[in-house]
Design a protein around this motif. Structure first.
Motif, PDB file in Angstrom:
ATOM      1  N   ASN A 109       0.831  -1.212   0.000  1.00  0.00           N
ATOM      2  CA  ASN A 109       0.000   0.000   0.000  1.00  0.00           C
ATOM      3  C   ASN A 109       0.857   1.250   0.000  1.00  0.00           C
ATOM      4  O   ASN A 109       2.012   1.235   0.431  1.00  0.00           O
ATOM      5  N   VAL A 110       0.283   2.351  -0.482  1.00  0.00           N
ATOM      6  CA  VAL A 110       0.876   3.675  -0.362  1.00  0.00           C
ATOM      7  C   VAL A 110      -0.024   4.454   0.594  1.00  0.00           C
ATOM      8  O   VAL A 110      -1.225   4.554   0.368  1.00  0.00           O
TER       9      VAL A 110
ATOM     10  N   VAL B  15       3.378   2.650  12.495  1.00  0.00           N
ATOM     11  CA  VAL B  15       2.460   1.516  12.345  1.00  0.00           C
ATOM     12  C   VAL B  15       2.204   1.220  10.873  1.00  0.00           C
ATOM     13  O   VAL B  15       2.233   0.060  10.442  1.00  0.00           O
ATOM     14  N   MET B  16       1.985   2.267  10.077  1.00  0.00           N
ATOM     15  CA  MET B  16       1.738   2.059   8.648  1.00  0.00           C
ATOM     16  C   MET B  16       2.979   1.512   7.946  1.00  0.00           C
ATOM     17  O   MET B  16       2.868   0.659   7.066  1.00  0.00           O
ATOM     18  N   ALA B  17       4.152   1.994   8.330  1.00  0.00           N
ATOM     19  CA  ALA B  17       5.387   1.506   7.717  1.00  0.00           C
ATOM     20  C   ALA B  17       5.584   0.017   8.008  1.00  0.00           C
ATOM     21  O   ALA B  17       6.004  -0.741   7.129  1.00  0.00           O
ATOM     22  N   CYS B  18       5.278  -0.398   9.212  1.00  0.00           N
ATOM     23  CA  CYS B  18       5.386  -1.821   9.550  1.00  0.00           C
ATOM     24  C   CYS B  18       4.379  -2.647   8.748  1.00  0.00           C
ATOM     25  O   CYS B  18       4.693  -3.759   8.316  1.00  0.00           O
ATOM     26  N   ALA B  19       3.194  -2.092   8.531  1.00  0.00           N
ATOM     27  CA  ALA B  19       2.145  -2.829   7.821  1.00  0.00           C
ATOM     28  C   ALA B  19       2.397  -2.892   6.307  1.00  0.00           C
ATOM     29  O   ALA B  19       2.079  -3.891   5.670  1.00  0.00           O
ATOM     30  N   THR B  20       2.966  -1.830   5.722  1.00  0.00           N
ATOM     31  CA  THR B  20       3.208  -1.829   4.275  1.00  0.00           C
ATOM     32  C   THR B  20       4.432  -2.645   3.890  1.00  0.00           C
ATOM     33  O   THR B  20       4.578  -3.033   2.741  1.00  0.00           O
ATOM     34  N   ARG B  21       5.285  -2.856   4.871  1.00  0.00           N
ATOM     35  CA  ARG B  21       6.539  -3.608   4.692  1.00  0.00           C
ATOM     36  C   ARG B  21       7.425  -2.942   3.652  1.00  0.00           C
ATOM     37  O   ARG B  21       7.285  -1.778   3.350  1.00  0.00           O
ATOM     38  N   ARG B  22       8.320  -3.693   3.056  1.00  0.00           N
ATOM     39  CA  ARG B  22       9.287  -3.108   2.105  1.00  0.00           C
ATOM     40  C   ARG B  22       8.672  -2.793   0.747  1.00  0.00           C
ATOM     41  O   ARG B  22       9.235  -2.050  -0.033  1.00  0.00           O
TER      42      ARG B  22
ATOM     43  N   GLY C 254       5.727  -1.323   0.209  1.00  0.00           N
ATOM     44  CA  GLY C 254       4.843  -0.162   0.234  1.00  0.00           C
ATOM     45  C   GLY C 254       5.605   1.130   0.464  1.00  0.00           C
ATOM     46  O   GLY C 254       6.834   1.155   0.507  1.00  0.00           O
ATOM     47  N   ARG C 255       4.847   2.199   0.621  1.00  0.00           N
ATOM     48  CA  ARG C 255       5.449   3.510   0.860  1.00  0.00           C
ATOM     49  C   ARG C 255       4.549   4.283   1.810  1.00  0.00           C
ATOM     50  O   ARG C 255       3.332   4.240   1.689  1.00  0.00           O
TER      51      ARG C 255
END
Length: 67
Positions: free
Chosen positions: A34-35, A49-56, A58-59
């Motif tokens: 996801n972005v 939290v969003m960075a952990c969920a989007t992983r590598r 996503g952005r």
């Protein structure tokens, strides 16, 4: 008209602080790839939290108007 009574689930959610409810919802909504944009990023808790969920794949972009 009768009073609408909250379900057991809703009563259980009332005991959880509001920010924690938001973070749990983010974990469910944001998926790898996801972005996401956090407008009003402040301290960056939601960004993390969003960075952990989007992983590598996503952005996550954070915008904060205050220095």
């Amino acid at each position: 008209m009768g009073t609408v009574r909250p379900s057991m689930f809703e009563r259980g959610l009332d005991g959880i602080p509001f920010v924690e409810k938001e973070l749990r919802l983010l974990c469910r909504l944001v998926t790898p790839g996801n972005v996401c944009i956090d407008v009003g990023a402040a301290g960056g808790l939601h960004l993390l939290v969003m960075a952990c969920a989007t992983r590598r794949t996503g952005r996550v972009i954070g915008v904060e108007a205050r220095p």
